[in-house]
Scaffold this motif. Structure first.
Motif, PDB file in Angstrom:
ATOM      1  N   TYR A  31      31.897  34.334  52.628  1.00  0.00           N
ATOM      2  CA  TYR A  31      32.863  34.869  51.672  1.00  0.00           C
ATOM      3  C   TYR A  31      32.239  36.009  50.872  1.00  0.00           C
ATOM      4  O   TYR A  31      31.132  35.880  50.341  1.00  0.00           O
ATOM      5  CB  TYR A  31      33.333  33.769  50.723  1.00  0.00           C
ATOM      6  N   ASP A  32      32.956  37.120  50.808  1.00  0.00           N
ATOM      7  CA  ASP A  32      32.516  38.283  50.041  1.00  0.00           C
ATOM      8  C   ASP A  32      33.252  38.263  48.709  1.00  0.00           C
ATOM      9  O   ASP A  32      34.440  38.577  48.646  1.00  0.00           O
ATOM     10  CB  ASP A  32      32.838  39.565  50.810  1.00  0.00           C
ATOM     11  N   LYS A  34      34.816  38.983  44.955  1.00  0.00           N
ATOM     12  CA  LYS A  34      35.426  40.158  44.329  1.00  0.00           C
ATOM     13  C   LYS A  34      35.337  40.029  42.809  1.00  0.00           C
ATOM     14  O   LYS A  34      35.144  38.942  42.279  1.00  0.00           O
ATOM     15  CB  LYS A  34      36.889  40.275  44.760  1.00  0.00           C
ATOM     16  N   PRO A  35      35.491  41.135  42.092  1.00  0.00           N
ATOM     17  CA  PRO A  35      35.449  41.069  40.619  1.00  0.00           C
ATOM     18  C   PRO A  35      36.557  40.183  40.062  1.00  0.00           C
ATOM     19  O   PRO A  35      37.653  40.102  40.625  1.00  0.00           O
ATOM     20  CB  PRO A  35      35.640  42.533  40.200  1.00  0.00           C
ATOM     21  N   TYR A  36      36.260  39.516  38.974  1.00  0.00           N
ATOM     22  CA  TYR A  36      37.243  38.647  38.333  1.00  0.00           C
ATOM     23  C   TYR A  36      38.236  39.464  37.527  1.00  0.00           C
ATOM     24  O   TYR A  36      37.863  40.244  36.648  1.00  0.00           O
ATOM     25  CB  TYR A  36      36.536  37.654  37.413  1.00  0.00           C
ATOM     26  N   TYR A  92      33.361  34.591  41.521  1.00  0.00           N
ATOM     27  CA  TYR A  92      33.734  35.946  41.126  1.00  0.00           C
ATOM     28  C   TYR A  92      32.498  36.815  40.860  1.00  0.00           C
ATOM     29  O   TYR A  92      31.492  36.339  40.354  1.00  0.00           O
ATOM     30  CB  TYR A  92      34.559  35.929  39.823  1.00  0.00           C
ATOM     31  N   VAL A 226      32.705  48.122  38.624  1.00  0.00           N
ATOM     32  CA  VAL A 226      33.956  48.423  39.306  1.00  0.00           C
ATOM     33  C   VAL A 226      35.010  48.638  38.228  1.00  0.00           C
ATOM     34  O   VAL A 226      35.497  47.693  37.614  1.00  0.00           O
ATOM     35  CB  VAL A 226      34.376  47.272  40.242  1.00  0.00           C
ATOM     36  N   PRO A 229      39.135  47.480  39.909  1.00  0.00           N
ATOM     37  CA  PRO A 229      39.148  46.513  41.011  1.00  0.00           C
ATOM     38  C   PRO A 229      40.544  46.376  41.587  1.00  0.00           C
ATOM     39  O   PRO A 229      41.534  46.508  40.876  1.00  0.00           O
ATOM     40  CB  PRO A 229      38.692  45.211  40.342  1.00  0.00           C
ATOM     41  N   SER A 232      44.297  42.661  44.414  1.00  0.00           N
ATOM     42  CA  SER A 232      44.129  41.427  45.169  1.00  0.00           C
ATOM     43  C   SER A 232      43.044  40.527  44.597  1.00  0.00           C
ATOM     44  O   SER A 232      42.941  39.372  44.971  1.00  0.00           O
ATOM     45  CB  SER A 232      43.788  41.749  46.628  1.00  0.00           C
ATOM     46  N   THR A 233      42.223  41.076  43.695  1.00  0.00           N
ATOM     47  CA  THR A 233      41.169  40.251  43.114  1.00  0.00           C
ATOM     48  C   THR A 233      41.655  39.421  41.944  1.00  0.00           C
ATOM     49  O   THR A 233      40.904  38.640  41.386  1.00  0.00           O
ATOM     50  CB  THR A 233      40.000  41.137  42.633  1.00  0.00           C
TER      51      THR A 233
END
Length: 298
Positions: A31-32, A34-36, A92, A226, A229, A232-233
């Motif tokens: 799993y990559d 993503k920012p919260y 996250y 970021v 972001p 989708s995050t």
């Protein structure tokens, strides 16, 4: 004729059981994170800002970011109580605190109803139950122990004998000498909360950090790495899982009694099907013996 029919039935059932068992041993998907980005539900709760001093040796060829994981409160990550809810481990990605140029400080605004967090280096080391598990890759994944994120009661901590109002705007600093080993042999790191004064400074003395009392939010010049972001995050809208289930990070997987899936949840579906088929095979075989015996008795 009876033997031929029975042989066909047994062969089909055995084939099904073999297929079910083989399906349970699949390749894992890393799993990559993503920012919260908080959901509306989290915004309604409000936030505490937690800082994290990430050790420099947690950076490697796979990651140069810090991450955070929690499983209760608003926007929870996946847990045993909510196997299909939230994001997978390591949770996250959090944000670099650029205003502090003297230390590797990161931060995240966490919903106030979250009681326990885990900081990590935003890297998925994989699960030992996977066919494609790479132990050398897993060595590059670092994480803290489960960290209480509410406050210290009076007498709970030697560093804060009078307790703390909260950990809002405080920084968690890892002590490299305070390590423990999980049931899977994964090294986890403990540390301590400190009052953060910026500019690479923290201690156990309560002082106004940003020109105000403890709990003030730092100024708006805290820019994340970021800045935009993707939508989708945004944390998915989920029901709050049972916090008594605890975390489901990679530290609780392969060596436990239950086999876990890639996101740490209990993988029972395919295994249960295999068991059912084996039970059916045994039942058919038993019935065949009884029928055959009755036929011979006649």
């Amino acid at each position: 004729m009876f033997k031929r029919v029975l042989s066909i039935i047994m062969a089909v059932l055995l084939l099904g059981a073999t297929a079910a068992i083989s399906v349970s041993a699949v390749e894992g998907e890393y799993y990559d994170p993503k920012p919260y980005v908080p959901s509306d539900a989290a915004k309604a709760v409000g936030f505490n800002r937690y800082f994290f001093l990430m050790p420099d040796d947690w950076n490697n060829e796979y990651t140069s970011s810090a991450g955070i994981y929690w499983w209760d409160g608003a926007d929870p990550c996946g847990s045993l109580a909510a196997a299909e809810q939230g994001v997978k481990w390591p949770g996250y990605v959090i944000y670099k605190y650029k205003s502090d140029t003297k230390a590797n400080v990161w931060y995240c605004n966490v919903p106030k109803d979250v009681t326990t967090i885990i900081f990590n280096n935003a890297f998925d080391g994989g699960d030992k139950t996977w066919d494609n598990y790479n132990p050398e890759r897993d060595k590059k994944a670092y994480q803290t122990v489960d960290i209480g994120s509410e406050y210290y009661d009076i007498g709970e901590s030697e560093n804060y004998p009078s307790g703390t109002e909260s950990f809002n705007n405080m920084i968690y600093v890892v002590d490299p000498d305070k390590t423990s080993e999980s049931v899977t042999g994964k090294k986890t790191f403990a540390g301590e909360w400190y009052f953060y004064h910026g500019d690479g400074k923290w201690d156990t003395e309560l002082e106004p950090t940003y020109g105000g009392a403890q709990g003030d939010v730092p100024p708006a010049d805290v820019d994340p790495i970021v800045t935009n972001p993707p939508a989708s995050t945004t944390a998915p809208a989920t029901a709050t899982p049972d916090p008594s289930q605890g975390a489901t990070s990679r530290i609780a997987s392969a060596d436990t009694a239950a086999t876990t899936a890639g996101n740490g949840t209990i993988a029972t579906g395919t295994a249960s099907m295999a068991v059912v088929l084996l039970v059916v095979i045994a039942s058919v075989a038993g019935a065949a013996v009884v029928i055959r015996k009755r036929k011979l008795d006649k």
